[in-house]
Design an enzyme around this catalytic site. Structure first.
Site, short mmCIF file in Angstrom:
data_model
loop_
_atom_site.label_atom_id
_atom_site.label_comp_id
_atom_site.label_asym_id
_atom_site.label_seq_id
_atom_site.Cartn_x
_atom_site.Cartn_y
_atom_site.Cartn_z
N CYS A 47 -16.63 -32.96 -49.76
CA CYS A 47 -15.29 -33.11 -50.34
C CYS A 47 -14.83 -31.81 -50.95
O CYS A 47 -15.54 -31.22 -51.75
CB CYS A 47 -15.29 -34.21 -51.40
SG CYS A 47 -13.69 -34.41 -52.21
N PHE A 66 -8.34 -34.62 -32.09
CA PHE A 66 -9.06 -35.27 -30.98
C PHE A 66 -9.28 -34.31 -29.82
O PHE A 66 -9.12 -34.67 -28.65
CB PHE A 66 -8.31 -36.52 -30.50
CG PHE A 66 -8.16 -37.58 -31.54
CD1 PHE A 66 -9.24 -38.37 -31.91
CD2 PHE A 66 -6.94 -37.78 -32.18
CE1 PHE A 66 -9.11 -39.35 -32.89
CE2 PHE A 66 -6.80 -38.76 -33.16
CZ PHE A 66 -7.89 -39.55 -33.51
#
Length: 291
Positions: A128, A270
């Site tokens: 994170c 993607f």
């Protein structure tokens, strides 16, 4: 290949391997190493230097100076190589486990230090990039360079080739299967630099830090490919380094797409199995006949 890996980037473990039809067998597995890195900063006038902890991040050992330099740049602490005098392993640590796990970045005397802003960086995990920040306003870097509006242009087919070229260069991943990568390519698909880490943000900070220390910023003629998803933090870090094209093997978040639109960055998601989606500023991607 294993002999060329940084010795601190991986560890070995004895495991019980379970295989259908073959039962349980004992084997040795290679693990990606993960250890804490404490980043300290030195700042202030020459005759009154102060030192304090800026951040603690879980990372894969290796390229630690690049990680610290990239973190300082992408978090808005410094804006150029000239504002960083150097990075070193702290010589005054007292515990054996702290050796080469604590670095100190010496800022130029001209760099203004905002102490409340420094405090928000105190802890980040390997997964994170904003966990230690205390407000939504603190997420935004103090400034981002303007990305080029005249390119670079990429042939659509080049994008399809990048994941394979990235994977082929991931030496530690090949051994462990447990690392993220950030790879910098030329607009023609030439691999210029790759860094690996257990943390997505660390891998990118290492890559950007390497370019910063080599005085190669801004990276206006560079395509960045990251091995996971595209988060807001990765878009922001790429923008600070002047990277106009960010491609991700995974999906982008809504805030990442919004930020890419605002920064003028081409964002792809993607990017795998000979396909990808263009989420912002598609004008940089050209078909073969129009390139």
């Amino acid at each position: 290949m294993q002999a060329f890996l940084p010795p601190t980037s991986y560890e070995y473990a004895t495991v019980q391997k379970v295989t259908a039809g073959h039962g349980i067998t004992s084997a040795t597995d290679v693990l990606a190493a993960e250890e804490p890195l404490e980043i300290r900063v030195g700042y202030g006038p020459t005759d009154a230097r102060e030192h304090r902890t800026l951040a603690i991040t879980m990372r894969t050992p290796g390229h630690d100076f690049e990680l610290a330099a990239g973190f300082l740049l992408t978090e808005g602490i410094i804006r150029s190589r000239q504002e960083l005098n150097g990075v070193l392993y702290c010589p005054d640590v007292t515990k054996e486990e702290e050796r080469e796990n604590v670095v100190r970045a010496e800022l130029a005397t001209s760099v203004p230090v905002d102490l409340p802003r420094l405090e928000r960086h105190f802890y980040t995990s390997s997964s994170c990039g904003v966990c230690g920040k205390t407000s939504i306003d603190a997420v935004h870097a103090s400034s981002c360079p303007v990305l080029p509006t005249d390119g670079p242009y990429l042939a659509a087919s080049i994008i399809h080739e990048l994941p394979e070229r990235q994977r082929a260069a991931q030496e530690v991943f090949e051994q462990t299967g447990g690392l993220h990568a950030a790879a910098l390519f030329s607009p023609t698909g030439e691999l210029r630099l790759l860094r690996e880490d257990v943390g997505r943000h660390n891998a990118l900070d290492k890559a950007i830090g390497a370019a910063l220390l080599a005085e190669q910023l801004p990276l206006h003629d560079t395509v960045l490919l990251v091995s996971g998803r595209a988060s807001f933090e990765l878009v922001q870090k790429a923008a600070v380094a002047g990277i106009p094209v960010l491609a991700a093997v995974g999906a982008p978040s809504s805030l990442a797409v919004q930020a890419a639109h605002n920064f003028g960055m081409t964002l792809l998601g993607f990017v795998r199995q000979q396909r990808y989606n263009i989420y912002s500023h598609p004008w940089r991607i050209k078909s073969e006949m129009n390139l």
